[in-house]
Design a protein around this motif. Structure first.
Motif, PDB file in Angstrom:
ATOM      1  N   ARG A 176      23.009  17.486  46.205  1.00 41.50           N
ATOM      2  CA  ARG A 176      23.711  16.258  46.593  1.00 41.50           C
ATOM      3  C   ARG A 176      22.926  14.983  46.300  1.00 41.50           C
ATOM      4  NH1 ARG A 176      21.327  18.208  50.971  1.00 41.50           N
ATOM      5  NH2 ARG A 176      20.402  16.798  52.517  1.00 41.50           N
TER       6      ARG A 176
ATOM      7  N   LEU B 199      25.332  17.966  40.056  1.00 39.45           N
ATOM      8  CA  LEU B 199      26.745  18.062  40.421  1.00 39.45           C
ATOM      9  C   LEU B 199      27.594  17.288  39.420  1.00 39.45           C
ATOM     10  CD1 LEU B 199      26.616  17.401  44.266  1.00 39.45           C
ATOM     11  CD2 LEU B 199      26.908  19.591  43.107  1.00 39.45           C
TER      12      LEU B 199
ATOM     13  N   ARG C 177      30.992  16.974  43.382  1.00 35.87           N
ATOM     14  CA  ARG C 177      30.760  16.000  44.450  1.00 35.87           C
ATOM     15  C   ARG C 177      31.923  15.962  45.448  1.00 35.87           C
ATOM     16  NH1 ARG C 177      26.893  13.501  45.165  1.00 35.87           N
ATOM     17  NH2 ARG C 177      25.171  13.079  43.825  1.00 35.87           N
ATOM     18  N   THR C 178      33.127  16.283  44.987  1.00 37.70           N
ATOM     19  CA  THR C 178      34.277  16.254  45.897  1.00 37.70           C
ATOM     20  C   THR C 178      34.190  17.337  46.968  1.00 37.70           C
ATOM     21  OG1 THR C 178      35.690  17.694  44.536  1.00 37.70           O
ATOM     22  CG2 THR C 178      35.786  15.308  44.091  1.00 37.70           C
TER      23      THR C 178
ATOM     24  N   LEU D 219      31.368  17.997  48.641  1.00 38.74           N
ATOM     25  CA  LEU D 219      30.310  17.682  49.601  1.00 38.74           C
ATOM     26  C   LEU D 219      30.862  17.359  50.990  1.00 38.74           C
ATOM     27  CD1 LEU D 219      27.806  15.619  47.431  1.00 38.74           C
ATOM     28  CD2 LEU D 219      27.647  18.022  48.153  1.00 38.74           C
TER      29      LEU D 219
END
Length: 121
Positions: free
Chosen positions: A37, A87, A92-93, A95
């Motif tokens: 992340r 990522l 990322r969506t 996370l």
């Protein structure tokens, strides 16, 4: 924005929502995504950051995440060769949902462990 299944049959085999459950049902998928992340990491950095994962399992996990479009692998022609994992925008969506599930674990983990202790083997 889609709000999710609207019928009792919302999680049948052909439902797109099952993709999420399939992706997050593997322990290492969510953990590896979360470990990425803050930006790109090398294989060794990820192993160190995650802890408890073998090199082989991490490699398999990264390949699976790359196959699903959640992680990208960048190889650099340097001496020694360097490979970074990061990522993708799609990765990322996930996370936020991972963070929500993790928060649930912090809130209710003790209750789950207690229930497991109370069940006869």
């Amino acid at each position: 924005m889609p709000t999710g299944p609207t019928t009792r049959d919302g999680f049948l085999a052909d439902c797109r929502a099952r993709i999420t459950f399939d992706l997050l049902s593997n322990t290492w998928n969510g953990v590896t995504l979360w470990a990425l992340r803050d930006g790109p990491r090398r294989h060794g950095e990820l192993r160190e950051r995650i802890g408890g994962i073998s090199a082989k399992v991490l490699t398999e996990t990264l390949r699976r995440l790359e196959y699903n479009g959640l992680v990208e692998r960048s190889a650099y022609a340097e001496a020694p060769p360097r490979v970074d994992y990061a990522l993708t925008a799609l990765g990322r969506t996930l996370l936020e949902p991972i963070e929500v599930l993790g928060a649930w674990g912090f809130l209710h983990g003790d209750e789950v462990l207690q229930a497991q202790d109370e069940r006869p083997q």
